[in-house]
Write a protein that holds these residues in place. Structure first.
Motif, PDB file in Angstrom:
ATOM      1  N   ASN A 182      11.856 -69.687 -16.415  1.00 47.50           N
ATOM      2  CA  ASN A 182      11.881 -68.385 -15.744  1.00 47.50           C
ATOM      3  C   ASN A 182      12.052 -68.652 -14.267  1.00 47.50           C
ATOM      4  O   ASN A 182      11.234 -69.346 -13.652  1.00 47.50           O
ATOM      5  N   THR A 183      13.132 -68.143 -13.682  1.00 49.17           N
ATOM      6  CA  THR A 183      13.440 -68.482 -12.301  1.00 49.17           C
ATOM      7  C   THR A 183      12.676 -67.613 -11.314  1.00 49.17           C
ATOM      8  O   THR A 183      12.299 -66.481 -11.617  1.00 49.17           O
ATOM      9  N   TRP A 184      12.495 -68.167 -10.111  1.00 47.06           N
ATOM     10  CA  TRP A 184      11.730 -67.461  -9.088  1.00 47.06           C
ATOM     11  C   TRP A 184      12.506 -66.269  -8.549  1.00 47.06           C
ATOM     12  O   TRP A 184      11.920 -65.273  -8.134  1.00 47.06           O
ATOM     13  N   SER A 185      13.829 -66.378  -8.512  1.00 46.94           N
ATOM     14  CA  SER A 185      14.643 -65.276  -8.015  1.00 46.94           C
ATOM     15  C   SER A 185      15.291 -64.583  -9.194  1.00 46.94           C
ATOM     16  O   SER A 185      15.696 -65.227 -10.155  1.00 46.94           O
ATOM     17  N   ALA A 186      15.363 -63.312  -9.172  1.00 42.77           N
ATOM     18  CA  ALA A 186      15.987 -62.493 -10.218  1.00 42.77           C
ATOM     19  C   ALA A 186      15.203 -62.495 -11.524  1.00 42.77           C
ATOM     20  O   ALA A 186      15.614 -61.854 -12.489  1.00 42.77           O
ATOM     21  N   ASN A 187      14.105 -63.241 -11.571  1.00 43.44           N
ATOM     22  CA  ASN A 187      13.272 -63.245 -12.783  1.00 43.44           C
ATOM     23  C   ASN A 187      14.118 -63.496 -14.031  1.00 43.44           C
ATOM     24  O   ASN A 187      13.961 -62.848 -15.057  1.00 43.44           O
ATOM     25  N   TYR A 188      15.016 -64.456 -13.920  1.00 48.68           N
ATOM     26  CA  TYR A 188      15.944 -64.767 -15.007  1.00 48.68           C
ATOM     27  C   TYR A 188      15.314 -65.782 -15.943  1.00 48.68           C
ATOM     28  O   TYR A 188      14.657 -66.727 -15.510  1.00 48.68           O
ATOM     29  N   SER A 189      15.522 -65.592 -17.236  1.00 49.17           N
ATOM     30  CA  SER A 189      14.980 -66.522 -18.232  1.00 49.17           C
ATOM     31  C   SER A 189      16.101 -67.111 -19.085  1.00 49.17           C
ATOM     32  O   SER A 189      17.091 -66.432 -19.380  1.00 49.17           O
ATOM     33  N   GLN A 190      15.899 -68.346 -19.478  1.00 48.70           N
ATOM     34  CA  GLN A 190      16.867 -69.023 -20.349  1.00 48.70           C
ATOM     35  C   GLN A 190      16.100 -69.890 -21.329  1.00 48.70           C
ATOM     36  O   GLN A 190      15.011 -70.372 -21.020  1.00 48.70           O
ATOM     37  N   TYR A 191      16.703 -70.092 -22.502  1.00 47.88           N
ATOM     38  CA  TYR A 191      15.993 -70.753 -23.587  1.00 47.88           C
ATOM     39  C   TYR A 191      16.842 -71.840 -24.229  1.00 47.88           C
ATOM     40  O   TYR A 191      18.070 -71.757 -24.255  1.00 47.88           O
ATOM     41  N   ALA A 192      16.153 -72.825 -24.778  1.00 51.08           N
ATOM     42  CA  ALA A 192      16.842 -73.814 -25.603  1.00 51.08           C
ATOM     43  C   ALA A 192      17.352 -73.119 -26.861  1.00 51.08           C
ATOM     44  O   ALA A 192      16.745 -72.162 -27.351  1.00 51.08           O
ATOM     45  N   ASP A 193      18.450 -73.597 -27.384  1.00 49.58           N
ATOM     46  CA  ASP A 193      19.038 -72.984 -28.576  1.00 49.58           C
ATOM     47  C   ASP A 193      18.045 -72.962 -29.733  1.00 49.58           C
ATOM     48  O   ASP A 193      18.051 -72.031 -30.539  1.00 49.58           O
ATOM     49  N   SER A 194      17.218 -73.973 -29.811  1.00 48.86           N
ATOM     50  CA  SER A 194      16.293 -74.095 -30.937  1.00 48.86           C
ATOM     51  C   SER A 194      15.203 -73.020 -30.951  1.00 48.86           C
ATOM     52  O   SER A 194      14.581 -72.788 -31.994  1.00 48.86           O
ATOM     53  N   VAL A 195      14.990 -72.355 -29.816  1.00 48.49           N
ATOM     54  CA  VAL A 195      13.923 -71.348 -29.755  1.00 48.49           C
ATOM     55  C   VAL A 195      14.456 -69.961 -29.403  1.00 48.49           C
ATOM     56  O   VAL A 195      13.688 -68.993 -29.396  1.00 48.49           O
ATOM     57  N   LYS A 196      15.737 -69.878 -29.133  1.00 53.31           N
ATOM     58  CA  LYS A 196      16.324 -68.612 -28.712  1.00 53.31           C
ATOM     59  C   LYS A 196      16.110 -67.551 -29.788  1.00 53.31           C
ATOM     60  O   LYS A 196      16.324 -67.790 -30.974  1.00 53.31           O
ATOM     61  N   GLY A 197      15.674 -66.383 -29.352  1.00 53.55           N
ATOM     62  CA  GLY A 197      15.415 -65.295 -30.286  1.00 53.55           C
ATOM     63  C   GLY A 197      14.006 -65.308 -30.853  1.00 53.55           C
ATOM     64  O   GLY A 197      13.566 -64.330 -31.466  1.00 53.55           O
ATOM     65  N   ARG A 198      13.280 -66.414 -30.661  1.00 54.02           N
ATOM     66  CA  ARG A 198      11.904 -66.510 -31.178  1.00 54.02           C
ATOM     67  C   ARG A 198      10.887 -66.607 -30.041  1.00 54.02           C
ATOM     68  O   ARG A 198       9.762 -66.124 -30.180  1.00 54.02           O
ATOM     69  N   PHE A 199      11.266 -67.247 -28.953  1.00 45.25           N
ATOM     70  CA  PHE A 199      10.359 -67.440 -27.826  1.00 45.25           C
ATOM     71  C   PHE A 199      10.800 -66.554 -26.660  1.00 45.25           C
ATOM     72  O   PHE A 199      11.999 -66.266 -26.500  1.00 45.25           O
ATOM     73  N   SER A 200       9.832 -66.156 -25.863  1.00 44.97           N
ATOM     74  CA  SER A 200      10.155 -65.441 -24.629  1.00 44.97           C
ATOM     75  C   SER A 200       9.185 -65.881 -23.543  1.00 44.97           C
ATOM     76  O   SER A 200       8.001 -66.131 -23.804  1.00 44.97           O
ATOM     77  N   VAL A 201       9.712 -65.981 -22.331  1.00 42.17           N
ATOM     78  CA  VAL A 201       8.908 -66.403 -21.193  1.00 42.17           C
ATOM     79  C   VAL A 201       8.880 -65.270 -20.185  1.00 42.17           C
ATOM     80  O   VAL A 201       9.904 -64.644 -19.919  1.00 42.17           O
ATOM     81  N   PHE A 202       7.710 -65.003 -19.656  1.00 42.13           N
ATOM     82  CA  PHE A 202       7.590 -63.951 -18.666  1.00 42.13           C
ATOM     83  C   PHE A 202       6.410 -64.256 -17.769  1.00 42.13           C
ATOM     84  O   PHE A 202       5.493 -64.989 -18.134  1.00 42.13           O
ATOM     85  N   ARG A 203       6.467 -63.694 -16.578  1.00 42.57           N
ATOM     86  CA  ARG A 203       5.407 -63.944 -15.622  1.00 42.57           C
ATOM     87  C   ARG A 203       4.670 -62.661 -15.291  1.00 42.57           C
ATOM     88  O   ARG A 203       5.259 -61.581 -15.239  1.00 42.57           O
ATOM     89  N   ASP A 204       3.386 -62.827 -15.072  1.00 40.21           N
ATOM     90  CA  ASP A 204       2.521 -61.725 -14.632  1.00 40.21           C
ATOM     91  C   ASP A 204       2.037 -62.092 -13.241  1.00 40.21           C
ATOM     92  O   ASP A 204       1.142 -62.914 -13.082  1.00 40.21           O
TER      93      ASP A 204
END
Length: 123
Positions: A50-72
């Motif tokens: 999860n990037t500091w700017s734009a709050n952009y998230s990216q995932y490894a193919d193996s977890v895409k669609g199952r995992f999500s990252v977010f910051r509070d």
């Protein structure tokens, strides 16, 4: 900034866990936060970022669609929500920070690592 990863445990396949990466002594506001994992006998691999700017998230193919990252920001914590867990997700999970990094930053650019939390998924 000191990182404290927590939330790991034993879960059956198909279950869910939420990992937390809490910051102390500072905030995540200018840090890109990555999640990585290392399974027994394997090299540490990228899971999500999860990037500091734009709050952009990216995932490894193996977890895409199952995992999500977010910051509070209010809680100064970054979470990794893991759903539909599989036995191959079993690993020690680490959070790490990279000041002003991008979603393309390689592992070696992450210079601050938490202690890791063990996730075990039973079949």
């Amino acid at each position: 900034v000191q990182l404290q990863a927590s939330g790991g445990g034993l879960v059956q396949a198909g279950g869910s866990l939420r990992l937390s990466c809490a910051a102390s002594g500072g905030t995540f506001s200018h840090y890109t936060v990555g999640w990585f994992r290392q399974a027994p006998g394997k090299e540490r691999e990228f899971v999500a970022v999860n990037t500091w700017s734009a709050n952009y998230s990216q995932y490894a193919d193996s977890v895409k669609g199952r995992f999500s990252v977010f910051r509070d920001s209010a809680e100064n914590t970054v979470y990794l929500q893991m759903n539909s867990l599989k036995p191959e997700d079993t690993a020690v999970y680490y959070c790490a920070t990279n000041i002003r990094g991008s979603h393309l930053s390689p592992q070696y650019e992450y210079d601050n690592w938490g202690q890791g939390t063990l996730v075990t998924v039973s079949s």
